[in-house]
Design an enzyme around this catalytic site. Structure first.
Site, PDB file in Angstrom:
ATOM      1  N   ASP A 152       0.824  -1.213   0.000  1.00 47.38           N
ATOM      2  CA  ASP A 152       0.000   0.000   0.000  1.00 47.38           C
ATOM      3  C   ASP A 152       0.857   1.261   0.000  1.00 47.38           C
ATOM      4  O   ASP A 152       2.024   1.245   0.404  1.00 47.38           O
ATOM      5  CB  ASP A 152      -0.931   0.016   1.212  1.00 47.38           C
ATOM      6  CG  ASP A 152      -0.161   0.030   2.526  1.00 47.38           C
ATOM      7  OD1 ASP A 152       0.871  -0.662   2.605  1.00 47.38           O
ATOM      8  OD2 ASP A 152      -0.578   0.725   3.467  1.00 47.38           O
ATOM      9  N   GLU A 153       0.277   2.348  -0.436  1.00 47.67           N
ATOM     10  CA  GLU A 153       0.820   3.700  -0.302  1.00 47.67           C
ATOM     11  C   GLU A 153       2.275   3.817  -0.768  1.00 47.67           C
ATOM     12  O   GLU A 153       3.071   4.538  -0.174  1.00 47.67           O
ATOM     13  CB  GLU A 153       0.697   4.171   1.153  1.00 47.67           C
ATOM     14  CG  GLU A 153      -0.748   4.253   1.624  1.00 47.67           C
ATOM     15  CD  GLU A 153      -0.857   4.629   3.084  1.00 47.67           C
ATOM     16  OE1 GLU A 153      -1.797   5.386   3.430  1.00 47.67           O
ATOM     17  OE2 GLU A 153      -0.040   4.152   3.892  1.00 47.67           O
TER      18      GLU A 153
END
Length: 538
Positions: A341-342
């Site tokens: 993620d991210e």
């Protein structure tokens, strides 16, 4: 012999004529009050409850017997005996030879019933003379034991005999979970939590029939798992945490202790090595890993998205192979979480290339890959699992690819979100999530994701704002209790008006476990020493 006793119990009260069985009179005649099993404070709510308005006397004359030569059943019986001791101070023997005066029997039976063909299915038959817990598996028996623990009264009835008696309501419970995956995530990377802290969290999850603990072991602020082939990961990367404290890490022996402790409670531990973003702690330890073109330094803040591995270096994948190999070797569960993620500074094509390479490494060591929903933008195997936390588009793409999805929508299921604007801990970038909002939603219908693609529910708890177990408990409870019902109980058995009454009556258990829960003003908490002080403080 006890086998003959067990056989007669089963014939009389177990399988054929439970509701019409006429039990033999006891030598000890007790005038127990009538009670209604359907009105007990069980969470998650069982699939079916039939009350018969009598009571089984749990007392010093009770004994526990389990199926002989059935894997795990004796251990489940011993677990129950220990928990009864903790709640009532009764010493209930397990699998002893018949003892004169032992009249109330709790029997934990391995069944071959086709009605119990799901791994966690169980049935409870409670009469005035016996409690019979049937399951095909020790795992199912363990789940049934949690229900039995919840219907043992908090206090004894001392007016009917010259010894203490805990009346358990009679009736029949038939139960089985809706979702096979029922988890919570604990972030030990932003702030580190000890082995004992994690074990306490496991005990609380087990009581509410969770079966997964996801450990977020690595992030920008800290590396929390010993990797013997790369010792600087913990020596350097594990030395810090958010706010500048000293950090810490689990040795492989400590991690194994946690995994084994969870397994004894039929909880699977899922390790997460977050990459290619959220990797600053690893890159500080070994700078060749870094791919953002900047000098790497230890980080104690809370911003995200600035770090990345160099996705085009073969040595990076050799490093990842070693880490996945060592963690997989001490993690018997089927899953390995790669984060994903991210990763904002990783170029799109590099991110896709990375995820596809790492998936093959995970599969090489016999694990199924899980990743946050961004991973579906790569050409991943349909057997890999997406954890939906943010992007509806990614969730839809996972469905198109035939993948299973873990439901963790931040707006509904993130335990680190504040209850309201006055909450002492937590964030609110996704939403404020009060106790009722955490419960009043339907995972099976959320964002149109088909139920056949939903593996289950997970409630993540990120630790940017919490630095000790008391603060973790404040964010997790009572909301984690509601998520247990959303993931176990059928939709027709989920009702806020019923649930909030049952939740209010969890206060004595939480107090006994010394849980520093948030005393939500939406709930009329059952009076206890702890909740009184907390409500007064707030």
């Amino acid at each position: 012999m006890k086998s003959n006793l067990i056989k007669s119990l089963i014939i009389c009260c177990g399988f054929v004529a439970f509701l019409s069985c006429e039990p033999e009179k006891k030598k000890r005649v007790l005038n127990l009050p009538k009670s209604d099993l359907a009105m007990e404070n069980m969470i998650p709510m069982p699939k079916k409850v039939v009350a018969t308005e009598n009571a089984f006397a749990l007392d010093e004359f009770t004994a526990i017997y389990t199926s002989e030569n059935a894997d795990g059943f004796t251990e489940v019986g011993e677990f129950l005996s220990k928990k009864i001791k903790g709640k009532t101070d009764l010493d209930i023997p397990v699998n002893v030879e018949e003892i004169p005066g032992r009249e109330g029997i709790i029997y934990i039976n391995q069944s071959d019933s086709l009605e119990l063909n799901a791994p966690e299915a169980y049935q409870l038959y409670i009469t005035a003379d016996s409690v019979i817990l049937n399951s095909n598996t020790a795992e199912g028996a363990f789940r049934g034991v949690q229900t039995l623990r919840q219907i043992i009264p908090e206090v004894s009835l001392d007016t009917i005999a010259d010894y203490k008696v805990w009346p358990i309501p009679t009736g029949k419970i038939v139960d089985n979970p809706v979702f096979e995956y029922r988890g919570s995530m604990l972030d030990v990377a932003r702030h580190f939590f000890s082995v004992e802290d994690v074990k306490k969290y496991i005990d609380l999850l087990a009581y509410y029939k969770y079966n997964v603990l996801h450990l977020h072991l690595t992030d920008d602020q800290g590396w929390r798992i010993e990797i013997k082939s790369w010792p600087k990961l913990t020596e350097i990367g594990g030395s810090t945490e958010v706010g500048g404290e000293s950090g810490g890490f689990f040795t492989q022996e400590e991690y194994t202790d946690i995994v084994n402790y969870a397994a004894e409670r039929f909880i699977t531990v899922i390790p997460e090595f977050d990459m290619p973003g959220h990797t600053n702690a690893a890159s500080v330890a070994y700078p060749f890993l870094n791919g953002n073109g900047k000098k790497v330094e230890l980080y104690e803040g809370t911003h995200v998205g600035f770090s990345t591995f160099d996705t085009r270096k073969d040595t990076v994948y050799a490093f990842i192979d070693d880490v996945v190999r060592e963690i997989s070797a001490i993690t018997p569960g089927p899953y390995f979480h790669i984060g994903g993620d991210e990763s904002h500074v990783t170029k799109k094509k590099d991110y896709i290339y990375f995820v596809e390479k790492v998936e093959k490494i995970v599969q090489k060591y016999g694990k199924t890959m899980i990743g946050w929903d961004e991973i579906v933008t790569a050409d991943v195997d349909s057997k890999s699992i997406a954890q939906f936390w943010s992007s509806k588009e990614n969730a839809d793409l996972a469905v198109e690819k035939g993948m299973k999805i873990i439901m963790s929508p931040a707006k509904k299921a993130y335990l680190d979100m504040q209850y309201d604007s006055l909450s002492k801990h937590g964030l609110h970038w996704a939403a404020f999530i009060p106790t009722d909002s955490a419960y009043i939603w339907t995972p099976e219908q959320y964002e149109g994701i088909p139920v056949e693609n939903i593996l289950g529910i997970e409630a993540p708890l990120w630790s940017e704002t919490v630095s000790n177990i008391d603060e973790v408990e404040y964010l997790a409870f009572p909301r984690a209790i509601g998520y247990s019902e959303l993931s176990w109980s059928t939709p027709e058995n989920r009702d806020w008006e019923s649930y909030k009454v049952r939740l209010a009556n969890q206060a004595p258990f939480l107090d006994r476990m010394d849980v520093k829960y948030y005393p939500s003003p939406l709930i009329e908490w059952k009076k206890s020493k702890y909740t009184y002080k907390e409500i007064k403080k707030d």
